[in-house]
Design a protein around this motif. Structure first.
Motif, PDB file in Angstrom:
ATOM      1  N   GLY A   1       0.796  -1.226   0.000  1.00 33.76           N
ATOM      2  CA  GLY A   1       0.000   0.000   0.000  1.00 33.76           C
ATOM      3  C   GLY A   1       0.820   1.262   0.000  1.00 33.76           C
ATOM      4  N   ILE A   2       1.934   1.282   0.726  1.00 35.76           N
ATOM      5  CA  ILE A   2       2.724   2.515   0.825  1.00 35.76           C
ATOM      6  C   ILE A   2       3.421   2.869  -0.483  1.00 35.76           C
ATOM      7  CG2 ILE A   2       3.104   2.248   3.297  1.00 35.76           C
ATOM      8  CD1 ILE A   2       5.957   1.310   2.686  1.00 35.76           C
ATOM      9  N   GLN A   3       3.419   1.955  -1.438  1.00 33.98           N
ATOM     10  CA  GLN A   3       4.059   2.246  -2.721  1.00 33.98           C
ATOM     11  C   GLN A   3       3.092   2.877  -3.730  1.00 33.98           C
ATOM     12  OE1 GLN A   3       7.145  -0.766  -4.006  1.00 33.98           O
ATOM     13  NE2 GLN A   3       6.181  -1.967  -2.386  1.00 33.98           N
ATOM     14  N   ALA A   4       1.889   3.179  -3.271  1.00 29.22           N
ATOM     15  CA  ALA A   4       0.919   3.853  -4.135  1.00 29.22           C
ATOM     16  C   ALA A   4       1.333   5.311  -4.333  1.00 29.22           C
ATOM     17  CB  ALA A   4      -0.475   3.787  -3.512  1.00 29.22           C
TER      18      ALA A   4
ATOM     19  N   ALA B   1      -3.036  -2.951  -1.659  1.00 31.25           N
ATOM     20  CA  ALA B   1      -3.262  -3.883  -0.550  1.00 31.25           C
ATOM     21  C   ALA B   1      -4.092  -5.074  -1.016  1.00 31.25           C
ATOM     22  CB  ALA B   1      -3.958  -3.161   0.599  1.00 31.25           C
ATOM     23  N   ARG B   2      -5.091  -4.829  -1.855  1.00 34.59           N
ATOM     24  CA  ARG B   2      -5.889  -5.924  -2.417  1.00 34.59           C
ATOM     25  C   ARG B   2      -5.006  -6.924  -3.160  1.00 34.59           C
ATOM     26  NH1 ARG B   2     -10.019  -3.021  -6.234  1.00 34.59           N
ATOM     27  NH2 ARG B   2     -10.139  -5.142  -7.052  1.00 34.59           N
ATOM     28  N   LEU B   3      -4.080  -6.413  -3.975  1.00 33.06           N
ATOM     29  CA  LEU B   3      -3.193  -7.308  -4.718  1.00 33.06           C
ATOM     30  C   LEU B   3      -2.305  -8.112  -3.789  1.00 33.06           C
ATOM     31  CD1 LEU B   3      -2.026  -5.082  -7.718  1.00 33.06           C
ATOM     32  CD2 LEU B   3      -3.578  -7.041  -7.815  1.00 33.06           C
ATOM     33  N   ALA B   4      -1.786  -7.454  -2.748  1.00 35.37           N
ATOM     34  CA  ALA B   4      -0.898  -8.157  -1.811  1.00 35.37           C
ATOM     35  C   ALA B   4      -1.627  -9.294  -1.119  1.00 35.37           C
ATOM     36  CB  ALA B   4      -0.356  -7.162  -0.782  1.00 35.37           C
ATOM     37  N   LEU B   5      -2.885  -9.076  -0.769  1.00 34.29           N
ATOM     38  CA  LEU B   5      -3.664 -10.136  -0.123  1.00 34.29           C
ATOM     39  C   LEU B   5      -4.035 -11.229  -1.125  1.00 34.29           C
ATOM     40  CD1 LEU B   5      -5.894  -7.813   2.067  1.00 34.29           C
ATOM     41  CD2 LEU B   5      -4.015  -9.276   2.863  1.00 34.29           C
ATOM     42  N   ALA B   6      -4.324 -10.826  -2.354  1.00 34.26           N
ATOM     43  CA  ALA B   6      -4.692 -11.812  -3.378  1.00 34.26           C
ATOM     44  C   ALA B   6      -3.538 -12.765  -3.672  1.00 34.26           C
ATOM     45  CB  ALA B   6      -5.124 -11.111  -4.653  1.00 34.26           C
ATOM     46  N   VAL B   7      -2.305 -12.252  -3.758  1.00 33.49           N
ATOM     47  CA  VAL B   7      -1.183 -13.134  -4.074  1.00 33.49           C
ATOM     48  C   VAL B   7      -0.815 -14.035  -2.894  1.00 33.49           C
ATOM     49  CG1 VAL B   7      -0.228 -11.562  -5.810  1.00 33.49           C
ATOM     50  CG2 VAL B   7       0.598 -11.439  -3.451  1.00 33.49           C
ATOM     51  N   ARG B   8      -1.371 -13.731  -1.714  1.00 39.66           N
ATOM     52  CA  ARG B   8      -1.223 -14.628  -0.557  1.00 39.66           C
ATOM     53  C   ARG B   8      -2.375 -15.641  -0.523  1.00 39.66           C
ATOM     54  NH1 ARG B   8       2.170 -12.889   3.484  1.00 39.66           N
ATOM     55  NH2 ARG B   8       0.873 -13.735   5.173  1.00 39.66           N
ATOM     56  N   SER B   9      -3.145 -15.685  -1.625  1.00 35.98           N
ATOM     57  CA  SER B   9      -4.309 -16.575  -1.744  1.00 35.98           C
ATOM     58  C   SER B   9      -5.405 -16.218  -0.747  1.00 35.98           C
ATOM     59  CB  SER B   9      -3.906 -18.053  -1.567  1.00 35.98           C
ATOM     60  OG  SER B   9      -2.972 -18.429  -2.558  1.00 35.98           O
TER      61      SER B   9
END
Length: 323
Positions: free
Chosen positions: A16-19, A68-76
């Motif tokens: 998220g902080i990289q947005a 943040a959505r992407l980070a959670l998605a790649v953690r399945s």
């Protein structure tokens, strides 16, 4: 179904902080509460002059939500997103609740991998045209997040946009408080936030088509065009309420990451959005019933440099007691 945990929160916050955010102000806070990851606006970092309405802070928090959505998605562990879920807590921008677990899609993996490679590139782009398939990918990226992206085709449309953007830029340049605030966010290259001195575009010249903010004192050869015919896109959404601006922020980040994945460089043009009269003129020129939220400059260029970011520990907050 199990809620999110501290490891999920850390992964979401790191992404998220990289947005992007206006002047790299990084106006967000992340916390874990009742098994959900929450993104809050940090109004201590809101620009008092350039963002009196809070539009830019909501756009930034929307972009951080998408990362943040992407980070959670790649953690399945993909999330169901609830925007502005509590009227009792107006600073709460988004609440990410665990959805059904599943492996990440290839698209999610590709966009997540693009997060650390996405940087604003304010240098002149190369003359290579953006191909039609890449343009369609960008348009579809916005559409998939309930937004629209109008790519300006032809010099007539581009010249019209340039006139609106230039007029807005002149209004902002005449505002001494606005300019002082801008200067206050130009920092040394090793600062944790703000615009690094070396990240600005070369100084503008009278023949330039699009306005550029002045972040440094770099010159270029006199009389040399900045870009004779850049590709400009205008991102918008149907409404203009705070929740719509959060939606626009998510769409913005998806478009930016899609561009990065396609090998494209981008930078943002916010002047025609910051001046209400210019924004209304831009909306009418597009023939849209919705509301423009940001303009983008898109093309090919040398890889940009990452802007500084605060440490994750500075943006993670403990949940309220009792939860």
């Amino acid at each position: 179904m199990n809620g999110y945990n501290d490891a999920d929160l850390s992964a979401a916050a790191k992404a998220g902080i990289q947005a992007p955010s206006i002047h790299n102000s990084q106006p967000w806070v992340f916390r874990l509460r009742d098994g959900a990851v929450e993104i809050l606006a940090d109004h201590s970092r809101q620009l008092a002059v350039a963002d009196r309405s809070g539009w830019a802070i909501r756009l930034a928090c929307g972009a951080a939500t998408y990362n943040a959505r992407l980070a959670l998605a790649v953690r399945s562990r993909p999330a169901e997103v609830h925007l502005r879920p509590s009227t009792a807590e107006p600073n709460l921008m988004a609440r990410l609740v665990p959805g059904p677990e599943r492996p990440p899609t290839y698209a999610e993996q590709d966009l997540y991998a693009a997060i650390p490679r996405r940087h604003s590139n304010r240098a002149p782009f190369w003359p290579d045209a953006v191909p039609a398939d890449s343009r369609m990918r960008l348009i579809e990226a916005a559409r998939s997040e309930s937004a629209w992206l109008d790519l300006l085709v032809g010099m007539t449309a581009l010249a019209g946009f340039a006139e609106i953007a230039g007029s807005a830029d002149r209004v902002l340049r005449r505002d001494n408080r606005y300019q002082a605030e801008l200067v206050s966010w130009v920092h040394a290259d090793d600062a944790p936030d703000g615009i690094p001195v070396g990240a600005g575009a070369p100084l503008p010249e009278p023949q330039d088509l699009l306005p550029q903010r002045v972040f440094g004192d770099r010159h270029r050869a006199p009389g040399r065009d900045y870009e004779p015919e850049p590709l400009v896109g205008v991102l918008g959404v149907p409404g203009d309420w705070p929740v719509d601006q959060l939606t626009a922020g998510q769409a913005l980040q998806r478009v930016l990451l899609t561009a990065t994945d396609a090998g494209l460089a981008t930078s943002m043009i916010s002047q025609p959005i910051e001046v209400p009269a210019a924004r209304d003129q831009l909306r009418r020129s597009l023939g849209r019933s919705g509301y423009p939220q940001l303009a983008l400059r898109i093309g090919y260029g040398a890889p940009g440099k990452a802007s500084p970011r605060r440490d994750v520990s500075d943006v993670v907050q403990e949940g309220p007691k009792g939860h």
